[in-house]
Enzyme design. Structure first.
Site, PDB file in Angstrom:
ATOM      1  N   GLY A 223       1.068  -1.114   2.972  1.00  0.00           N
ATOM      2  CA  GLY A 223      -0.317  -0.875   2.590  1.00  0.00           C
ATOM      3  C   GLY A 223      -0.515  -0.013   1.358  1.00  0.00           C
ATOM      4  O   GLY A 223      -1.533   0.665   1.232  1.00  0.00           O
ATOM      5  N   SER A 224       0.426  -0.061   0.418  1.00  0.00           N
ATOM      6  CA  SER A 224       0.210   0.747  -0.794  1.00  0.00           C
ATOM      7  C   SER A 224      -0.992   0.215  -1.582  1.00  0.00           C
ATOM      8  O   SER A 224      -1.736   0.996  -2.185  1.00  0.00           O
ATOM      9  CB  SER A 224       1.469   0.791  -1.666  1.00  0.00           C
ATOM     10  OG  SER A 224       1.704  -0.435  -2.291  1.00  0.00           O
ATOM     11  N   ASN A 225      -1.212  -1.099  -1.561  1.00  0.00           N
ATOM     12  CA  ASN A 225      -2.405  -1.645  -2.229  1.00  0.00           C
ATOM     13  C   ASN A 225      -3.679  -1.249  -1.484  1.00  0.00           C
ATOM     14  O   ASN A 225      -4.697  -0.950  -2.108  1.00  0.00           O
ATOM     15  CB  ASN A 225      -2.304  -3.168  -2.345  1.00  0.00           C
ATOM     16  CG  ASN A 225      -1.454  -3.584  -3.517  1.00  0.00           C
ATOM     17  OD1 ASN A 225      -1.894  -3.541  -4.662  1.00  0.00           O
ATOM     18  ND2 ASN A 225      -0.206  -3.962  -3.252  1.00  0.00           N
TER      19      ASN A 225
ATOM     20  N   LYS B 154      -4.139 -20.392  15.489  1.00  0.00           N
ATOM     21  CA  LYS B 154      -4.750 -19.680  14.353  1.00  0.00           C
ATOM     22  C   LYS B 154      -6.276 -19.658  14.458  1.00  0.00           C
ATOM     23  O   LYS B 154      -6.923 -18.660  14.164  1.00  0.00           O
ATOM     24  CB  LYS B 154      -4.314 -20.356  13.034  1.00  0.00           C
ATOM     25  CG  LYS B 154      -4.722 -19.561  11.789  1.00  0.00           C
ATOM     26  CD  LYS B 154      -4.447 -20.314  10.502  1.00  0.00           C
ATOM     27  CE  LYS B 154      -3.015 -20.378  10.145  1.00  0.00           C
ATOM     28  NZ  LYS B 154      -2.563 -19.299   9.252  1.00  0.00           N
TER      29      LYS B 154
ATOM     30  N   ARG C  48       0.212 -14.138   5.754  1.00  0.00           N
ATOM     31  CA  ARG C  48      -0.185 -15.233   6.615  1.00  0.00           C
ATOM     32  C   ARG C  48      -1.114 -16.151   5.833  1.00  0.00           C
ATOM     33  O   ARG C  48      -1.924 -15.656   5.041  1.00  0.00           O
ATOM     34  CB  ARG C  48      -0.976 -14.622   7.777  1.00  0.00           C
ATOM     35  CG  ARG C  48      -0.819 -15.265   9.088  1.00  0.00           C
ATOM     36  CD  ARG C  48      -1.439 -14.375  10.145  1.00  0.00           C
ATOM     37  NE  ARG C  48      -0.432 -13.640  10.876  1.00  0.00           N
ATOM     38  CZ  ARG C  48       0.407 -14.187  11.729  1.00  0.00           C
ATOM     39  NH1 ARG C  48       0.353 -15.470  11.989  1.00  0.00           N
ATOM     40  NH2 ARG C  48       1.308 -13.449  12.340  1.00  0.00           N
ATOM     41  N   LEU C  49      -0.992 -17.453   6.030  1.00  0.00           N
ATOM     42  CA  LEU C  49      -1.923 -18.372   5.375  1.00  0.00           C
ATOM     43  C   LEU C  49      -3.287 -18.256   6.049  1.00  0.00           C
ATOM     44  O   LEU C  49      -3.375 -18.235   7.277  1.00  0.00           O
ATOM     45  CB  LEU C  49      -1.426 -19.810   5.518  1.00  0.00           C
ATOM     46  CG  LEU C  49      -0.471 -20.345   4.468  1.00  0.00           C
ATOM     47  CD1 LEU C  49      -0.110 -21.797   4.794  1.00  0.00           C
ATOM     48  CD2 LEU C  49      -1.080 -20.263   3.074  1.00  0.00           C
ATOM     49  N   VAL C  50      -4.330 -18.202   5.252  1.00  0.00           N
ATOM     50  CA  VAL C  50      -5.687 -18.158   5.805  1.00  0.00           C
ATOM     51  C   VAL C  50      -6.062 -19.579   6.241  1.00  0.00           C
ATOM     52  O   VAL C  50      -5.843 -20.545   5.509  1.00  0.00           O
ATOM     53  CB  VAL C  50      -6.671 -17.611   4.752  1.00  0.00           C
ATOM     54  CG1 VAL C  50      -8.103 -17.721   5.244  1.00  0.00           C
ATOM     55  CG2 VAL C  50      -6.324 -16.160   4.420  1.00  0.00           C
TER      56      VAL C  50
ATOM     57  N   ASN D 281      -6.749 -12.676  -3.257  1.00  0.00           N
ATOM     58  CA  ASN D 281      -5.411 -12.211  -2.901  1.00  0.00           C
ATOM     59  C   ASN D 281      -4.737 -11.648  -4.146  1.00  0.00           C
ATOM     60  O   ASN D 281      -5.073 -12.029  -5.275  1.00  0.00           O
ATOM     61  CB  ASN D 281      -4.592 -13.392  -2.372  1.00  0.00           C
ATOM     62  CG  ASN D 281      -3.198 -12.993  -1.930  1.00  0.00           C
ATOM     63  OD1 ASN D 281      -3.002 -11.938  -1.312  1.00  0.00           O
ATOM     64  ND2 ASN D 281      -2.203 -13.814  -2.247  1.00  0.00           N
TER      65      ASN D 281
ATOM     66  N   HIS E 253      -0.805 -11.203  -5.747  1.00  0.00           N
ATOM     67  CA  HIS E 253       0.541 -11.751  -5.539  1.00  0.00           C
ATOM     68  C   HIS E 253       1.475 -11.221  -6.631  1.00  0.00           C
ATOM     69  O   HIS E 253       1.103 -11.201  -7.811  1.00  0.00           O
ATOM     70  CB  HIS E 253       0.480 -13.284  -5.577  1.00  0.00           C
ATOM     71  CG  HIS E 253       1.805 -13.920  -5.282  1.00  0.00           C
ATOM     72  ND1 HIS E 253       2.300 -14.039  -4.001  1.00  0.00           N
ATOM     73  CD2 HIS E 253       2.748 -14.434  -6.103  1.00  0.00           C
ATOM     74  CE1 HIS E 253       3.494 -14.601  -4.045  1.00  0.00           C
ATOM     75  NE2 HIS E 253       3.789 -14.861  -5.310  1.00  0.00           N
TER      76      HIS E 253
HETATM   77  C1  GAR Z   1       2.366  -6.527  -2.591  1.00  0.00           C
HETATM   78  O1  GAR Z   1       3.324  -6.477  -3.621  1.00  0.00           O
HETATM   79  C2  GAR Z   1       1.613  -7.841  -2.637  1.00  0.00           C
HETATM   80  O2  GAR Z   1       1.456  -8.342  -3.940  1.00  0.00           O
HETATM   81  C3  GAR Z   1       2.515  -8.729  -1.829  1.00  0.00           C
HETATM   82  O3  GAR Z   1       2.919  -7.920  -0.755  1.00  0.00           O
HETATM   83  C4  GAR Z   1       3.044  -6.573  -1.218  1.00  0.00           C
HETATM   84  C5  GAR Z   1       2.379  -5.668  -0.210  1.00  0.00           C
HETATM   85  O4  GAR Z   1       2.661  -4.332  -0.525  1.00  0.00           O
HETATM   86  N1  GAR Z   1       1.837  -9.914  -1.396  1.00  0.00           N
HETATM   87  C6  GAR Z   1       2.410 -11.105  -1.312  1.00  0.00           C
HETATM   88  O5  GAR Z   1       3.584 -11.311  -1.552  1.00  0.00           O
HETATM   89  C7  GAR Z   1       1.467 -12.223  -0.891  1.00  0.00           C
HETATM   90  N2  GAR Z   1       2.083 -13.494  -1.022  1.00  0.00           N
HETATM   91  P1  GAR Z   1       1.780  -3.156   0.103  1.00  0.00           P
HETATM   92  O6  GAR Z   1       1.777  -3.369   1.627  1.00  0.00           O
HETATM   93  O7  GAR Z   1       2.515  -1.909  -0.271  1.00  0.00           O
HETATM   94  O8  GAR Z   1       0.403  -3.246  -0.476  1.00  0.00           O
END
Ligand code: GAR
Length: 191
Positions: A12-14, A65, A91-93, A107, A109
């Protein structure tokens, strides 16, 4: 003001970067809910520390789902959510959420889509030996990282780059690119 839910599965850093941006006044939105499909994920502790309500679930506790997405929809309605931000939601929505929130799900990526979709985009880029990768913010559709691209930023892969060093560079970009892209989107589209 947008009423957003953030969906995440891991560290969850984002999520944290968006919480900090809202608290610091640089992201104009209210974070109403964290939706998490991994009840042990660290992102849940982050939400609790920030006083943000959490809906955590296990997919295997539901028939399919559609069943868990109906429950998510119910939670979103209870919190008055009108926009969904995926931040490491692995997960795919499905169509239940897409039908209600079509065009209002985004999203982030860790690659320059359409290159390296799906899992482990950072590992895929290193494996491919490319010198440039990056970050994409895109709308979510039914495919795997196939929705319309909203914003991208380049990250260079240096000689001797490791997985950890590349991940650090990419996450640094993610943390400001998501905030600035969402702000722009909310201002220009009325979301
Ligand atoms: C992030 O780098 C995000 O871009 C990626 O998961 C990581 C989550 O990091 N998402 C994907 O790969 C989606 N296909 P976080 O939990 O530290 O935010």
């Amino acid at each position: 003001m947008r009423q957003i839910a953030i969906f995440a599965s891991g560290s969850g850093s984002n999520f944290q970067a968006l919480v900090d941006a809202v608290q610091g006044g640089t992201l104009k939105a209210n974070i109403r809910l964290l939706v998490c499909d991994q009840p042990g994920a660290f992102v849940i502790q982050r939400a609790q520390s920030a006083g943000i309500p959490v809906f955590a679930f296990r997919a295997k506790d539901y028939e399919d789902k559609q069943a868990f997405e109906r429950e998510i929809l119910h939670q979103l309605e209870l919190e008055g959510v009108d926009f969904i931000v995926l931040a490491g939601y692995m997960r795919l929505v499905g169509h239940t959420l897409l039908e209600s929130f079509g065009g209002r799900i985004v999203n982030i990526h860790p690659s320059l889509l359409p290159a390296f979709p799906g899992k482990d985009a950072i590992g895929q880029a290193l494996e491919a030996g490319v010198k440039i990768t990056g970050v994409t913010v895109h709308y979510v559709d039914a495919g795997m990282d196939t929705g319309e691209i909203i914003e991208q930023e380049i990250v260079r892969i240096s000689t001797g780059e490791t997985r950890d060093s590349l991940q650090e560079k990419i996450q640094h970009v993610e943390h400001y690119l998501y905030r600035t892209t969402l702000n722009h989107l909310f201002l220009t589209t009325g979301y």
